[in-house]
Motif scaffolding. Sequence first.
Motif: not given
Length: 314
Positions: A250, A254, A257-258, A266, A271, A274-275, A277-278, A282
């Motif tokens: 996880l 992510t 990708m960033m 992106n 952006q 994704v930001t 998520i991590y 998480t």
Amino acid sequence: MNVSEVNTVTEFILLTFSCSREIQILLFILFSVSYILTLMGNGAIICAVKMSHRLQTPMYILLANFSFLEICYINTTVPNMLRNFLSETKTISFTACFLQFYFFFSMGITETFLLPLMAFDRYLAICRPLHYPTLMSTRLCTHLVTLCWVTGFLCYPLPIYFITQLPFCGPNIIDHFVCDPGPILALSCIPAPGIELSCSILSSLIIFITFFFIIWSYSLVLRAVLQVPSAAGRHKAFSTCSSHLAVVSLFYGTIMMMYVSPSSGNRVGIQKIVTLIYSTVTPLINPLIYSLRNKDMKAALKKVHVCTKNSQTK
């Protein structure tokens, strides 16, 4: 041209999420609950490791440090994001923005160092079980954790310093909820391909070197586990590592990708997601991932719950 003469921007505007006032309030409530649960979950793991003598081993010392890191990590972004949900101006000073940038990245880099250390610990425990107590002592584990923290905070001061020296003459609107390198570099009055490239190379090296180290560690673990004759032994070994692999997948999925290319094109919405998520999701689910499949941790958490309940009744 003198940078100090051009650098007229004294504050930035973090747009966070562009939506109606009602949605902003709803997001404030949602992320407030998520923030509190994250603090409680990771804090409970730290207390469990500290209170249980059975958990005074390198594996759980690493887990306690990881939980403490997650608490620090969300505190670099979430409190300011919550404030912006209720704020009309959504401003952040130039200095505060780059301080957030520094601590946000330093915490993230520390995590990319701590996760391989946790993988290496599992490799030693499963592949070198007889030598594990001497190879990974509590003292060595503490020293390695300290090294992860120190190194993580020493990686980005120089790139951030060079970014602060760029001229920012307007606009000052960052369409994000955190001061991130891509949106910040886009606001510079002059292009900075050298700084952008150096940030990309540094991020790529850290991400891929640590990621491939984890893959190497678990490939050796997998080979050793497949040689275990009993199905029960294989299941126990897989169960021990599966939670860590879930977190690794996880987190690394992510950040790759960033930050392999900070301004890779992106879309802004992607952006932000994704930001989120991590940086927020998480840390919220990590306590669940690490505790649900671990009997010792669940027993220790029950002990923490009982102690907390008894202290409240007194």
